[in-house]
Design an enzyme around this catalytic site. Structure first.
Site, PDB file in Angstrom:
ATOM      1  N   SER A   1       0.808  -1.224   0.000  1.00 31.85           N
ATOM      2  CA  SER A   1       0.000   0.000   0.000  1.00 31.85           C
ATOM      3  C   SER A   1       0.837   1.269   0.000  1.00 31.85           C
ATOM      4  CB  SER A   1      -0.933   0.028   1.219  1.00 31.85           C
ATOM      5  OG  SER A   1      -0.193  -0.051   2.422  1.00 31.85           O
TER       6      SER A   1
ATOM      7  N   ASP B   1      -4.022   7.918   7.819  1.00 32.35           N
ATOM      8  CA  ASP B   1      -4.827   6.987   8.600  1.00 32.35           C
ATOM      9  C   ASP B   1      -3.889   6.284   9.581  1.00 32.35           C
ATOM     10  OD1 ASP B   1      -3.558   4.896   7.239  1.00 32.35           O
ATOM     11  OD2 ASP B   1      -5.255   4.475   5.920  1.00 32.35           O
TER      12      ASP B   1
ATOM     13  N   HIS C   1      -0.897   4.732   7.361  1.00 36.28           N
ATOM     14  CA  HIS C   1      -0.296   5.322   6.163  1.00 36.28           C
ATOM     15  C   HIS C   1      -0.025   6.820   6.301  1.00 36.28           C
ATOM     16  CE1 HIS C   1      -2.738   1.801   4.829  1.00 36.28           C
ATOM     17  NE2 HIS C   1      -1.620   1.522   4.184  1.00 36.28           N
TER      18      HIS C   1
END
Length: 352
Positions: free
Chosen positions: A37, A327, A330
């Protein structure tokens, strides 16, 4: 000691603020990306998995306020890198049908959020394993040769910059979350197992024509808001054990890159270590214009990511630039930009 730390921070700020564009202009035809990610631009939007972020408030600071599948409020580091070396302002996801080989010719990401080196990690949320990303890259090569012609495509393949950013999920989402691998391996042996996969992957990339390869290390994963929030009894401090593991694994990856550099002819292999620069941001957020490092912008900033990071949550911050993390797992666009500049101005100078 305080004066020395201030000096290091000042030097780091100077490196991150200077632009590498002129140095790299015209020397790298494309950036090819593999990983999780940290570098996924939306591939998971097109596979059956819950590991997605193609909804608001993700992407709220992206061009047009569009959620793209990047686990961020805007651009990610690889987008900034592409723009910095004179290519396109973003690197598109390979599985996104709105792009084609003419877009991918200057950069493409095969990355998949929630994946890892270990196939067992990608199985957790049914995402693209690393071997599948390589299969898509082979398909990409075929399309590139049809689009550019064989000779030019081989030139592109040879001179492109290959970035690998992966590994955090192997520990946090797999090894320490389920009994499978932890019952088979000690932490040290699991690191060796993962490093072996990294070695095989780099050798296969080299066999397919890649010559400029950056293998990314782990960030201080114990300082992610999710880990700090669950570190009960410490007042929300970073989880030292996870940071120690990151440092140990990075050391093994660095030695791997040194060894492979001698074994793979005509290659430039570089280990890109995000640990120290990221830790400087976390420990001295105000030096970089941040106000909050222990919690994230989205929702309560402690536990939420993905679908739990909801559009209308009243706790979500109004200005993500004040936060190191978007978040609970991240970084924000601003953090991505700082890290991209640091890597471009330090590690990637080896590719010139």
């Amino acid at each position: 000691m305080g004066h020395l730390k201030s000096l290091f921070t000042l030097i780091f700020l100077m490196i991150t603020m200077s632009s590498p564009a002129a140095t790299f202009a015209g020397k790298i035809p494309a950036i090819i990306v593999f990983g999780d990610s940290s570098v996924d631009a939306g591939n998971n939007n097109y596979i059956p998995t819950v590991a997605r972020s193609n909804f608001e408030p993700y992407g709220r600071d992206f061009v047009g306020g569009k959620p793209t599948g990047r686990f961020c409020n805007g651009k990610i580091a690889t987008d900034f890198m592409s723009e910095a070396i004179g290519l396109k302002p973003i690197i598109p996801a390979y599985l996104d049908p709105s792009y084609n080989i003419s877009d991918f010719a200057t950069g493409v990401t095969f990355a998949s959020a929630a994946t890892g080196y270990d196939n067992a990690t990608s199985d957790v949320l049914s995402v693209l394993p690393l071997w599948k990303q390589l299969e898509y890259y082979k398909e990409y090569q075929t399309k590139l040769k049809a689009y550019q012609g064989s000779d030019r495509a081989i030139e592109t393949i040879t001179n492109s910059l290959y970035l690998i950013s992966i590994g955090t999920n192997d520990f946090l989402e797999n090894y320490f979350a389920f009994p499978g691998r932890s019952s088979q391996y000690s932490v040290g042996l699991y690191q060796d197992f993962l490093a072996g996969i990294a070695k095989d992957f780099m050798k296969k990339l080299h066999g397919l024509g890649a010559r400029k390869i950056s293998l990314g290390g782990l960030p201080p994963m114990g300082c992610m808001p999710l880990e700090r929030a669950t570190n009960i009894g410490t007042g929300g401090e970073c989880v030292g054990r996870f940071n120690d593991i990151a440092v140990q694994f990075n050391g093994k990856l660095e030695k791997l890159v040194e060894k492979l550099s001698k074994e793979l002819p005509g290659s430039i292999l570089v280990f890109s270590n995000p640990y120290e620069p990221f830790m400087r941001i976390v420990k001295n957020p105000s030096s970089f214009g941040f106000e909050v490092a222990a919690a994230a912008c989205c929702a309560t900033g402690m536990f939420e990511m993905g679908y739990s990071c909801q559009r209308n949550n009243p706790f979500t911050c109004t200005n993500a630039d004040k936060y190191v993390f978007w978040d609970s797992f991240h970084p924000t666009q601003k953090t991505h930009r700082i890290m991209a500049n640091f890597l471009m101005n330090s590690t990637f100078s080896h590719f010139l």
